[in-house]
Motif scaffolding. Structure first.
Motif, mmCIF file in Angstrom:
data_model
loop_
_atom_site.group_PDB
_atom_site.id
_atom_site.type_symbol
_atom_site.label_atom_id
_atom_site.label_comp_id
_atom_site.label_asym_id
_atom_site.label_seq_id
_atom_site.Cartn_x
_atom_site.Cartn_y
_atom_site.Cartn_z
ATOM 1 N N HIS A 65 1.047 -1.014 0.105
ATOM 2 C CA HIS A 65 0.214 -0.152 -0.081
ATOM 3 C C HIS A 65 0.947 1.316 0.041
ATOM 4 O O HIS A 65 1.988 1.331 0.198
ATOM 5 C CB HIS A 65 -0.891 -0.011 1.266
ATOM 6 N N TYR A 66 0.424 2.372 -0.369
ATOM 7 C CA TYR A 66 1.049 3.512 -0.388
ATOM 8 C C TYR A 66 1.383 3.933 0.944
ATOM 9 O O TYR A 66 0.390 4.134 1.968
ATOM 10 C CB TYR A 66 0.171 4.593 -0.999
ATOM 11 N N ASN A 67 2.393 4.084 1.368
ATOM 12 C CA ASN A 67 2.798 4.417 2.881
ATOM 13 C C ASN A 67 3.035 5.681 3.281
ATOM 14 O O ASN A 67 4.204 6.640 3.165
ATOM 15 C CB ASN A 67 4.071 3.460 3.228
ATOM 16 N N TYR A 68 1.973 6.385 3.885
ATOM 17 C CA TYR A 68 2.228 7.896 4.222
ATOM 18 C C TYR A 68 3.280 8.269 4.993
ATOM 19 O O TYR A 68 3.880 9.331 4.866
ATOM 20 C CB TYR A 68 0.939 8.375 4.488
ATOM 21 N N PRO A 69 3.497 7.534 6.259
ATOM 22 C CA PRO A 69 4.457 7.669 7.338
ATOM 23 C C PRO A 69 5.900 7.539 6.426
ATOM 24 O O PRO A 69 6.715 8.425 6.950
ATOM 25 C CB PRO A 69 4.470 6.538 8.133
ATOM 26 N N THR A 70 6.041 6.643 5.616
ATOM 27 C CA THR A 70 7.359 6.847 4.657
ATOM 28 C C THR A 70 7.542 7.994 4.255
ATOM 29 O O THR A 70 8.689 8.603 4.144
ATOM 30 C CB THR A 70 7.574 5.811 3.866
ATOM 31 N N ILE A 71 6.733 8.660 3.199
ATOM 32 C CA ILE A 71 6.705 9.811 2.538
ATOM 33 C C ILE A 71 6.803 11.033 3.603
ATOM 34 O O ILE A 71 7.732 11.933 3.360
ATOM 35 C CB ILE A 71 5.376 10.003 1.847
ATOM 36 N N ALA A 72 6.341 11.088 4.723
ATOM 37 C CA ALA A 72 6.454 12.067 5.653
ATOM 38 C C ALA A 72 7.968 12.000 6.187
ATOM 39 O O ALA A 72 8.504 12.943 6.230
ATOM 40 C CB ALA A 72 5.455 11.746 6.914
ATOM 41 N N ALA A 73 8.334 10.777 6.623
ATOM 42 C CA ALA A 73 9.891 10.605 7.058
ATOM 43 C C ALA A 73 10.804 11.177 5.892
ATOM 44 O O ALA A 73 11.824 11.678 6.464
ATOM 45 C CB ALA A 73 9.968 9.329 7.448
ATOM 46 N N ASP A 74 10.423 10.742 4.833
ATOM 47 C CA ASP A 74 11.513 11.132 3.542
ATOM 48 C C ASP A 74 11.359 12.688 3.324
ATOM 49 O O ASP A 74 12.674 13.032 3.092
ATOM 50 C CB ASP A 74 11.108 10.470 2.423
ATOM 51 N N ARG A 75 10.486 13.354 3.741
ATOM 52 C CA ARG A 75 10.223 14.776 3.414
ATOM 53 C C ARG A 75 11.025 15.431 4.834
ATOM 54 O O ARG A 75 11.095 16.486 4.697
ATOM 55 C CB ARG A 75 9.091 15.171 3.242
ATOM 56 N N GLY A 76 10.923 14.727 5.840
ATOM 57 C CA GLY A 76 11.508 15.433 7.148
ATOM 58 C C GLY A 76 12.748 14.994 7.882
ATOM 59 O O GLY A 76 12.701 15.001 8.968
ATOM 60 N N LEU A 77 13.502 14.590 6.956
ATOM 61 C CA LEU A 77 15.130 14.278 7.509
ATOM 62 C C LEU A 77 15.858 15.663 7.973
ATOM 63 O O LEU A 77 16.614 15.875 7.381
ATOM 64 C CB LEU A 77 15.887 13.452 6.491
ATOM 65 N N LYS A 78 15.431 16.107 9.195
ATOM 66 C CA LYS A 78 15.949 17.475 9.713
ATOM 67 C C LYS A 78 17.148 16.943 10.354
ATOM 68 O O LYS A 78 18.030 17.973 10.853
ATOM 69 C CB LYS A 78 14.998 18.334 10.225
ATOM 70 N N SER A 79 17.384 16.158 11.151
ATOM 71 C CA SER A 79 18.191 15.822 12.426
ATOM 72 C C SER A 79 19.659 15.954 11.672
ATOM 73 O O SER A 79 20.573 16.179 12.477
ATOM 74 C CB SER A 79 17.939 14.425 13.037
ATOM 75 N N PHE A 80 19.880 15.389 10.396
ATOM 76 C CA PHE A 80 21.177 15.484 9.699
ATOM 77 C C PHE A 80 21.690 16.806 9.555
ATOM 78 O O PHE A 80 22.884 16.944 9.268
ATOM 79 C CB PHE A 80 21.091 14.477 8.496
ATOM 80 N N ARG A 81 20.805 17.914 9.580
ATOM 81 C CA ARG A 81 21.377 19.264 9.677
ATOM 82 C C ARG A 81 21.669 19.901 10.987
ATOM 83 O O ARG A 81 21.928 21.014 10.783
ATOM 84 C CB ARG A 81 20.313 19.857 8.960
ATOM 85 N N LEU A 82 21.647 18.967 12.021
ATOM 86 C CA LEU A 82 22.021 19.635 13.302
ATOM 87 C C LEU A 82 23.738 19.569 13.377
ATOM 88 O O LEU A 82 24.360 18.969 12.662
ATOM 89 C CB LEU A 82 21.629 18.737 14.311
ATOM 90 N N SER A 83 24.091 20.446 14.336
ATOM 91 C CA SER A 83 25.341 20.412 14.616
ATOM 92 C C SER A 83 25.911 19.094 15.316
ATOM 93 O O SER A 83 25.012 18.392 15.669
ATOM 94 C CB SER A 83 25.804 21.524 15.477
#
Length: 267
Positions: A65-83
């Motif tokens: 099935h189309y996995n909405y949580p996966t798309i949300a996670a893929d668009r929200g990888l913000k922690s890698f931009r932390l110091s």
């Protein structure tokens, strides 16, 4: 004026191109939302059959099935931009290092055997194990195949995840994966979170066990240039193998730092 011979040649060429045109028109096309996912699955299934994927793999694909949580996670990888300090704090690096030293002692025989075979010491393996799954306690709760199929369909990185999806379907055909297998948001599975193509290329044993996951991780690092006995901090020979594991700089540095604390520290 077109001579008959030229006309015949042109017609033959045109008719010969028709199957290619039909295939191009029917090829699985990426999308940016759930609306086209079912049609994409059908087109992809035809392509997969042509590439030798068997009935088990095709059936599992059609259950996705189309996995909405996966798309949300893929668009929200913000922690890698932390110091680096902020990232290490967010990921609990000090806790991983402390517990990792205890894990090294508790599983000394396992880590010794892995180092003898692959040349990779315990520290970076335990750091990866802790970072990826909390030492095997957090495998993720997404349907792995649905997550990967969703990302193969999505237009952001379809080529990369199309390769992963073919690998996943091959694993299904081999009985090593199913439509119900649970993993992380991007479809990673096992205690050190391998994507399907990585499982096929470097997997050793059962990745849901510590033994299989850690040996597979060591095998991966060795295949990416790990040199027995060399250092693995930034600027040292084996840091490049850690960089192959994850492209985020803060992640790479954290693995190196935590690994050194585990290999050289006392709790």
């Amino acid at each position: 004026m077109i001579h008959c011979g030229r006309l015949t040649t042109a017609l033959i060429a045109a008719f010969a191109a028709l199957p290619l045109m039909v295939r191009a028109a029917d090829a699985a096309q990426c999308g940016t939302g759930p609306g086209g996912f079912e049609a994409w699955k059908s087109a992809f299934a035809d392509e997969a059959k042509a590439k030798g994927i068997g009935g088990a793999g095709i059936s599992a694909l059609m259950e996705t099935h189309y996995n909405y949580p996966t798309i949300a996670a893929d668009r929200g990888l913000k922690s890698f931009r932390l110091s680096l300090p902020a990232f290490m704090a967010k990921r609990g690096a000090s806790i991983i290092a402390s517990r990792g030293r205890r894990m090294k002692q508790a599983h000394a025989e396992l880590f010794d055997s892995i180092e003898q075979r692959y040349g990779v010491p315990a520290g970076p393996l335990i750091a990866i194990w802790g970072m990826e799954s909390g030492f095997g306690t957090q495998h993720g709760n997404q349907q792995s195949l649905s997550a990967i199929a969703t990302l193969a369909y999505d237009c952001r990185r379809p080529d990369f995840f199309t390769d992963q999806l073919y690998a996943a379907l091959k694993l299904v055909d081999d009985g090593r994966l199913s439509a119900e297998t649970r993993g992380s948001m991007h479809g990673e599975i096992g205690q050190t979170q391998f994507l399907p193509k990585t499982v096929l290329e470097y997997g050793v044993g059962d990745l849901d066990t510590a033994e299989g996951a850690l040996a597979s991780t060591a095998n991966y690092l060795k295949a990416h240039g790990w040199q027995r006995g060399a250092g693995y901090q930034p600027g040292e020979p084996n840091f490049a193998a850690i960089q192959a594991w994850n492209a985020a700089t803060v992640y790479e540095q954290t693995i190196a730092i935590v690994g050194k604390e585990i290999d050289g520290g006392d709790d």
